[in-house]
Motif scaffolding. Structure first.
Motif, short mmCIF file in Angstrom:
data_model
loop_
_atom_site.label_atom_id
_atom_site.label_comp_id
_atom_site.label_asym_id
_atom_site.label_seq_id
_atom_site.Cartn_x
_atom_site.Cartn_y
_atom_site.Cartn_z
N ARG B 398 0.87 -1.18 0.00
CA ARG B 398 0.00 0.00 0.00
C ARG B 398 0.91 1.24 0.00
O ARG B 398 1.56 1.52 1.00
N PRO B 399 0.99 1.95 -1.14
CA PRO B 399 1.94 3.06 -1.23
C PRO B 399 1.56 4.21 -0.31
O PRO B 399 0.38 4.44 -0.03
N VAL B 400 2.55 4.95 0.16
CA VAL B 400 2.33 6.12 1.01
C VAL B 400 2.15 7.32 0.10
O VAL B 400 2.90 7.49 -0.85
N ARG B 401 1.15 8.14 0.39
CA ARG B 401 0.87 9.28 -0.47
C ARG B 401 1.07 10.58 0.28
O ARG B 401 1.13 10.61 1.51
N ILE B 453 5.02 15.95 0.43
CA ILE B 453 5.95 15.79 -0.70
C ILE B 453 6.13 17.15 -1.35
O ILE B 453 5.17 17.74 -1.85
N VAL B 454 7.34 17.67 -1.32
CA VAL B 454 7.57 19.04 -1.77
C VAL B 454 7.42 19.15 -3.29
O VAL B 454 6.77 20.04 -3.81
N ASN B 455 8.03 18.22 -4.01
CA ASN B 455 8.02 18.32 -5.47
C ASN B 455 6.92 17.45 -6.09
O ASN B 455 7.14 16.75 -7.05
N THR B 462 2.40 9.65 -4.94
CA THR B 462 2.99 8.69 -4.02
C THR B 462 4.42 9.08 -3.72
O THR B 462 5.05 9.85 -4.45
N TRP B 463 4.91 8.53 -2.63
CA TRP B 463 6.26 8.82 -2.15
C TRP B 463 7.23 7.92 -2.90
O TRP B 463 7.14 6.70 -2.80
N LYS B 464 8.13 8.53 -3.68
CA LYS B 464 9.01 7.73 -4.53
C LYS B 464 10.44 7.74 -4.01
O LYS B 464 10.94 8.75 -3.53
#
Lengths: 821, 752
Positions: B398-401, B453-455, B462-464
């Protein structure tokens, strides 16, 4: 009269385009108007590529005609003449309005009856009065709120107190001596019954019973004048009442200017003098057709006086000096090129400017400084930043009226001070260098404040006997002697060795070593006097000495870097292997105690006024350069400012506090931003068109002249007050932009007025044109006023929930996420 | 005058030779009828100047076979190029380094040499001659170029010879050209830019848009780009050329015999050649640079994780094939994006904050959280969903967003990242960050962080790994996790302090973090997890950064990298350069006292400065007189005089005066580009004095004699200093002392 008219013509040409002088075959000689540059000496002939472009022989003619078209002589000879006659009396206060009115009439789409100028003048005066009144009303409204210290008030209020108490202080913050202004603040406080006892410790402290309104009122009073000044400047540059009104409205309704004017800060004072200088320069330039008349002289000298005051407030005053300087040079250059003026006349012009713009401000500036020095004659917390000689004139300082032995002898107890300003005394204390940083021996640093740990005993390198023993004869230390310096408190010797210094890795570490004065050969130093012969005695205070480590050959110096916590944030002392002579490695002996020697008075040391002046400026500049931002902190960048990216918290942060937030009125600021871009675009189109020889109708030509000359003047002001900040290494704040913002608002006024006139001029009939113009200006005015109504809580203070909260009065107004209110 | 004609006779000999000339179609037939005749003019002056130039610069080029002064600095980069290892050098753009490396490539250098100290003997695998060849050629070719510039400025051939000969015998220029240094290529391209602009400008009058016109125009742009590409300093010459071109273009706009379209063509051509071409070339240099340097090396750490991942070896080996999206249960290392003062990773360890600090303040006594500049197993954190207890990744992950609330669990100690209203150890205005230890003293855990997430592209991003820059905003206090930049004292092992910044005034890079190493956690048991954390991550996909992204990052780092302000024994201030109060000892023979010393020909330096002052004074005098309508000079002479002055004095001023504003360590050799321009000016002033200020024949004769005498003195001085320039002969201490004309020259004298 004949002669006078000749001169008038000359002056006229000097201010606008350099036309060839009359009666000397102007058309054919026709000096080219452009910046002269090599190349293109002859007009090119394009025979090789396109034969049809081979130029016609008629070109000189054509150029002349074009030139005329630009100078409006054909139609305008009569008009220009009348204009000249009117202009002549323009400086006179009585006739000023009339001329302006007629000029404006000549420009306005519909020419009113000649008798209506009286009405115009009255209208202008009424507008000026209205604008001034409105400005004062907005600035003085709720001036007493909040009843606590806001932001930098802590700084300048404190300095005001120092003045009232006549205590000498050193202020790192201002660069060139905000002397005059702080003095003014102090004076205002003094007159209004403030007794100088309030401590001004930190923002948020309540004033309680202390009277602070005098000081705030003084700043607000000066800040209020900005609006009428801008009004008058724009009126003079553009000859258009709507433009001036628009400018005044932008400034009145800007929350930022308002906030900045309401507190005990330097900025309102600085901006007052900047605008005053600008206004008087503009006025004196519009008197150019009557040189050496009374108004001409008075405006010229007023310019000089304002410049001196602006510089006396802050470093930023330099930029307005630069602007006036550039203008003066251009002015002189035109006068010099005017062949109808004799060289003597040009010389007179030059001397008048030298007198009023250089000598007068200098004298004034020094006078302000002299008062500062005279008022602050008590020793205070800033002494250590200054040289020994400087301190000798402060009462309460131990060097004041002191008498000490003149020549250094063995056994003397001394303090050693670095010659570089704001480095301090050679110092040591019982703490050791921490593990891992060189040898774990006693720290040696420099320290700015007076302290018993600054005392050292000077001893012979090879004996440890007490030289103060009365049985020994006095032996003087001489240039080139090998000595040992023993720290008086801890009895350790000044020592150096091949370990790297804590911060400057290429230097050697300096420590305190040995017990009770017994160390090793690394404690030996050769004492040398700069520029002296061997064998001479060493004079206290006056000899500049170097200490050279005997074993490694390095020189004792201070790098000026601040040690971390373990070194109590004192400055690093190193032994540098680079033998270059810099002030960092030169020292002088300051205190000198030796009971065996006769004392002499130190009055000989009293520095002269120029020396004091120079030294205080050096210290201030150094202090200013020292304000460097830290790497990992968010700091305000110059590019943030024009876009109003982020404001400054003046007071309060949480929803229960009384919050004041310095932020420009976004509508005004963004309009300014758009105007600058628009101006550049329009300006370059016009300039290129003119260079291509486009022939403009007379009316448009008048408008473009206003745009290029008047607008160019304020654009220059904006650039000079903005761009240099990009080069500054010191820490910057949002409020640094405000002087530039004043200029940018004036540009907006001029631009929109001209632009609307240009738009209206094109297709429409005269009544429609006036309507378009009036509606345009009016909507801008109303827009500014309405946005002020929306944003006024920023300046007058707000309580209650923050703007994210829908219940807040500012809800929905946080247009940028970076605004914090 | 006699001298001029003599030069001309000597100079122009016509040769007829076979060659090339482009011919049009219908002329083809004529070709058959007539022999191919091509006329070439060869200016023997130029040939001769090139010859002596080469001789002076190439003579004994591979001597000394030892590292001389800054060769030790540039040499290491040559080696990096040869090994194709990535490096970062903030001293200048890569074109200069690549030129030197080209020499190494042509000479077959394998890059195996340890550039560690000045004076070290070169091993046999170092092709010294080839390495030093390109700078030497650049230096040699500057001599005939000076000649041509003066000719193009419309001064006499004799004057032109004078300028070239001055450049030829100037000792400092000779020294600097004969070594692996960048000043002589810089001077070469500076002069080339000026020369080609002049050629172009002289074409402009007669043959615009012809082939030579285009050629010289484009060459101007190319030369400017090369000059900037060698050192940032080249930008001054670029600005000079741009400025002159702008003024000329302005005149063109004012020329009403040209149609609007033609003017537009002219302007466009200039914009393409002088703006677009240089920018493109500059990018090209970086493109080649980055293509060549594809392996990871010693400077990787300074760059961002994404950049490192694009290099072979190093981080790429570790991060290849990591899962891209961070999920709940992922194990990650978090690197601070700002990376100053040191690049570091979020870290924690068993030790706790001391109860009482040195200054008497108290702490929470919980587990320390720091930023650690080395890779370590304690840098691993597990991203946990506050609602679940598991520390493993669910299936499917489950990806973090952006905007999700997470807890960060320290991998080795299983403690939660926490911050609270306790002052941080060093930055007391900020909050302390700790790993929560429950002491049961009513200090509750506050370990919920909102991910920002700044960019991000959208609000559901999602957090990459590597790509996302994220901020952790504390839920209770809205403090932001930040690297303060301060070093903790001994109790914190001198690691960097991490704080919760409450009064956040806008975004700063020190608050942003990115995931560097990442894998999906699979073990729920602490013991298994520890084993897992110790194992390296290994999977396989490569992630490529676009060239522009790599370029902008590299360029930005180069401009902002702040090295330690190195004090140097031979550093000097700009004021000392004009008077030649300083010198630099480059190399000393290990046994004898033969040495190479950077020192200028003092006669030339003094007279060049004098000439500059004379020019400025004369110029002002003429200008003022012209303003009063007194024309001392004929119009065309005046225009040439102004153009010459703008280029030469302007070139000198632009290349010299900005140094007064610079805070970096400066050396005498920084003055050489400015000096080259000054040397061009000197003969021009002499000719002007001869032509216009000497009124009678006697005066002219006298003046010519003086000039000849002066030049002989300059040659004599140059010859005297020759041993220091070439370093080939050993002088006795007495002779060396005799050469020490200024007390500040540090000529090395061997004792005994």
């Amino acid at each position: 009269m004949l002669c006078a008219s000749g001169r008038l013509l000359a002056a006229r040409t000097a201010t606008s385009l350099p036309a060839p002088p009359r009666g000397r075959g102007p058309a054919l000689r026709c000096p080219r108007r452009e910046l002269h540059f090599p190349g293109n000496p002859d007009p090119p002939s394009w025979d090789c590529l396109a034969g049809r472009l081979t130029r016609a022989s008629a070109s000189p003619h054509r150029r002349v005609i074009l030139r005329r078209g630009r100078m409006p002589p054909a139609v305008g000879r009569g008009l220009a003449g009348s204009e000249l006659r009117l202009r002549r009396s323009r400086c006179g206060p009585r006739a000023a309005g009339r001329d302006v009115a007629i000029q404006a009439a000549a420009r306005s789409p519909k020419r009113p009856a000649p008798g209506s100028w009286r009405f115009e003048v009255a209208g202008r005066r009424a507008m000026l009065a209205l604008v001034t009144l409105l400005s004062f009303a907005t600035r003085f409204h709720r001036l007493d709120q909040p009843r606590h210290i806001c932001w930098d008030e802590t700084h300048f209020g404190k300095m005001g107190s120092y003045y009232i108490n006549r205590t000498f202080f050193f202020d790192v913050h201002p660069p060139l001596g905000k002397v005059s202004s702080v003095m003014l603040i102090g004076l205002a406080g003094y007159l209004s019954g403030y007794d100088g006892t309030f401590l001004f410790q930190k923002p948020g402290d309540k004033y309680e019973h202390h009277s602070y309104m005098g000081m705030r009122g003084f700043c607000a009073f000066l800040g209020s004048w900005l609006v009428p000044f801008a009004f008058l400047i724009v009126l003079d540059l553009s000859n258009s009442l709507p433009a001036a009104l628009l400018t005044a409205a932008l400034l009145t309704f800007d929350t930022g200017c308002l906030t900045l004017s309401q507190y005990i800060l330097l900025d309102p004072i600085l901006m007052f003098f900047i605008m005053a200088a600008m206004l008087s320069m503009v006025k004196y330039r519009s008197c150019a057709n009557r040189p050496f008349s009374a108004p001409w002289w008075s405006w010229l000298s007023l310019t000089g006086i304002s410049l001196a005051c602006a510089l006396g407030v802050k470093f930023v005053g330099l930029f307005i000096i630069l602007q006036v300087g550039l203008n003066t040079i251009a002015d002189l250059w035109h006068l010099f090129g005017d062949l109808s003026l004799s060289l003597v006349t040009v010389g007179k012009h030059l001397m008048a400017r030298v007198l009023c713009l250089i000598i007068l401000p200098l004298v004034l500036y020094m006078a302000i400084f002299a008062v500062h020095i005279m008022v602050l004659n008590k020793s205070g917390p800033g002494d250590g930043f200054f040289s020994s000689a400087f301190q000798a004139r402060l009462s309460g300082n131990n060097l004041h009226n002191a008498s000490i032995p003149e020549h250094l002898a063995y056994g003397s107890v001394i303090t050693v001070k670095n010659l570089r300003m704001a480095i301090g005394y050679l110092h040591s204390h019982r703490h050791l260098y921490p593990e891992g940083i060189g040898a774990r021996q006693q720290q040696v640093t420099t320290y700015l404040h007076k302290d018993y740990n600054n005392l050292w005993i000077i001893k012979k390198h090879n004996t440890n006997s007490d030289p103060l023993d009365p049985s020994f004869p006095v032996e003087f230390v001489r240039h080139g002697d090998i000595i040992r310096l023993e720290h008086k408190e801890t009895s350790r010797n000044l020592h150096s060795h091949y370990h790297e210094a804590p911060l400057t890795r290429k230097h050697y570490q300096v420590t305190g070593y040995g017990t009770n004065g017994t160390g090793d050969s690394n404690d030996f130093w050769r004492i040398e006097v700069v520029n002296r012969k061997f064998g001479n005695r060493i004079k206290v205070l006056r000899s500049r000495i170097r200490l050279i480590h005997l074993v490694t050959g390095c020189v004792l110096g201070s790098s000026g870097k601040v040690l971390p916590k373990w070194g109590w944030e004192q400055l690093e002392v190193t032994c540098t292997p680079y033998l270059k002579q810099t002030l960092n490695s030169i020292w002088n002996v300051e205190d000198h105690i030796n009971p065996k020697l006769p004392n002499i008075s130190l009055d000989v040391l009293q520095p002269s006024f120029p020396e004091i002046l120079l030294e205080s400026h050096m210290v201030m500049i150094r202090g200013n350069n020292g304000l460097k931002p830290k790497d990992n902190d968010f700091t305000s960048k110059p590019w943030h400012w024009p876009i109003n990216y982020q404001g400054l918290r003046f007071s309060g942060a949480n929803d229960t506090d009384f919050r004041v937030y310095l932020l420009g009125n976004p509508v005004v600021w963004w309009l300014n931003l758009v105007s600058i871009a628009l101006y550049l675009l329009l300006g370059s189109i016009i300039v290129v068109a003119m260079q291509r020889g486009a022939q403009l109708p007379t009316k448009v030509e008048g408008l473009t002249r206003v745009l290029l000359q008047g607008g160019g003047q304020v654009l220059l002001g904006w650039m000079l007050h903005y761009f240099p900040f990009f080069l500054m290494g010191r820490i910057l704040y949002f409020h640094h932009y405000f002087p530039a913002m004043l200029f940018s608002s004036m540009l907006t006024g001029i631009l929109w007025d001209t632009l609307l006139r240009l738009c209206a001029w094109g297709p429409a009939s005269s009544s429609l044109a006036r309507a378009v113009h009036a509606v345009g200006i009016l909507s801008l005015l109303l827009g500014a006023a309405y946005s002020f109504y929306l944003f006024h809580p920023l300046a007058y203070g707000m309580v209650g929930p923050l703007a994210q909260d829908p219940r807040s009065p500012m809800a929905g107004l946080r247009w940028l996420e970076s605004w914090e209110f | 005058m006699r001298c001029q004609s003599a030069c001309a006779v000597l100079g122009f000999l016509n040769f007829t030779q076979g060659g090339l000339r482009s011919l049009l179609f219908y002329k083809m037939l004529e070709v058959l009828k007539r022999p191919v005749v091509v006329t070439t003019n060869i200016n023997l002056n130029i040939v001769a100047l090139t010859g002596v130039g080469l001789l002076s610069r190439l003579w004994h080029l591979s001597y000394p076979r030892a590292v001389v002064f800054d060769e030790v600095y540039y040499g290491q980069y040559i080696s990096f190029y040869m090994n194709r290892v990535f490096f970062l050098d903030d001293s200048g753009p890569p074109f200069g380094h690549m030129l030197l490396a080209l020499g190494g490539y042509l000479g077959g250098f394998d890059g195996n040499f340890l550039w560690n100290r000045i004076g070290a003997e070169y091993t046999s695998n170092v092709p010294v001659w080839a390495l030093r060849l390109l700078p030497a050629l650049a230096g040699a070719l500057s001599v005939p170029m000076a000649y041509q510039i003066v000719v193009e400025l419309r001064f006499s051939h004799c004057t032109a010879m004078g300028a070239a000969l001055l450049l030829l015998i100037e000792n400092a220029l000779v020294t600097q050209s004969r070594l692996m240094l960048l000043e002589s290529p810089l001077i070469f391209f500076n002069l080339l830019a000026v020369l080609s602009y002049l050629k172009f400008f002289n074409c402009q009058k007669h043959r615009p848009f012809s082939l030579p016109w285009w050629f010289w125009l484009m060459l101007t742009g190319v030369a400017c780009a090369c000059a900037v590409g060698i050192k940032y300093m080249g930008i001054f010459t670029y600005l000079l050329v741009l400025g002159v071109a702008a003024v000329h273009a302005w005149h063109l706009i004012g020329d009403q015999t040209l149609s609007n379209v033609l003017v537009l063509y002219h302007l466009l051509a200039r914009a393409v050649a002088l703006l677009v071409t240089p920018v493109t070339l500059y990018l090209l240099f970086f493109y080649i640079h980055l293509t060549l340097l594809c392996r990871s090396g010693p400077h990787d750490q300074i760059m961002s994780s994404a950049f490192q991942a694009s290099l072979e070896g190093g981080l790429a080996r570790i991060t290849q094939g990591q899962p891209l999206e961070v999920a709940f249960g992922s194990q990650v290392t978090l690197r601070n994006i700002f990376g100053k003062p040191l690049p570091c990773w979020l870290h924690s360890h068993q030790n706790t904050y001391p109860i009482i600090y040195e200054n008497g303040r108290g702490s929470s006594h919980q587990q320390q959280v720091t930023c650690y500049p080395f890779k370590d197993v304690n840098n691993w954190w597990v991203v946990k969903d506050p609602g679940r207890h598991q520390l493993v990744v669910s299936n499917p992950p489950r990806p973090v967003r952006h905007g999700d609330v997470v807890q960060l669990v320290h991998g080795m100690t299983t403690r939660f990242l926490n911050t609270h209203d306790v002052a941080a150890p060093l930055s007391s205005h900020a909050q302390e960050v700790s790993c929560y230890v429950d002491y049961n003293i009513s200090v509750p855990a506050q370990n919920l962080w909102r991910l920002d997430i700044v960019n991000r592209q959208s609000d559901r991003d999602t957090w990459k790994t590597i790509l996302s820059a994220v901020r952790f905003v504390h839920l209770n206090t809205s403090a932001v996790l930040k690297l303060s930049g301060a070093h903790l004292p001994d109790w914190g092992f001198r690691q960097l302090e991490v704080v919760g910044e409450k009064l956040s005034r806008g975004h700063h890079e020190s608050m942003a973090w990115n995931v560097e190493e990442h894998r999906y956690g699979t073990s729920q048991e602490q013991r298994d997890r520890e084993l897992e954390l110790h194992a390296p991550t290994q999977v396989d996909v490569s992630r490529n950064l676009s060239f522009m992204a790599r370029f902008s990052e590299l360029q930005w780092r180069m401009l902002t990298l702040r090295g330690e302000d190195a004090e140097h024994k031979y550093s000097s201030t700009p004021l000392e350069w004009v008077t030649l109060d300083t010198s630099i000892a480059y190399w000393l023979h290990p046994r004898t006292s033969a040495q190479i010393h950077l020192v200028g020909n003092i006669v030339i330096w003094a007279s060049a400065s004098l000439a500059t002052a004379t020019y400025v004074l004369l110029f002002l005098w003429y200008l003022l007189r012209r303003r009063r309508d007194v024309h001392d000079l004929p119009e065309d002479v005046w225009l040439h005089w102004v153009l010459a002055g703008t280029l030469c004095t302007g070139g000198w001023a632009l290349n010299y005066l900005p140094f007064f504003l610079m805070e970096k360590t400066l050396f005498l050799y920084h003055y050489l580009p400015a000096l080259a321009f000054q040397l061009l000016l000197l003969p021009l002033v002499l000719q002007h004095v001869y032509d216009h200020l000497c009124r009678s024949r006697v005066q002219r004769h006298l003046f010519s004699t003086l000039v000849v005498a002066w030049y002989s003195v300059a040659c004599h001085v140059s010859n005297k200093l020759r041993p220091l320039t070439y370093g080939d002969s050993s002088l006795t201490p007495g002779e060396l002392l005799a050469l020490r004309w200024r007390d500040s020259w540090d000529i090395l004298i061997r004792k005994s």
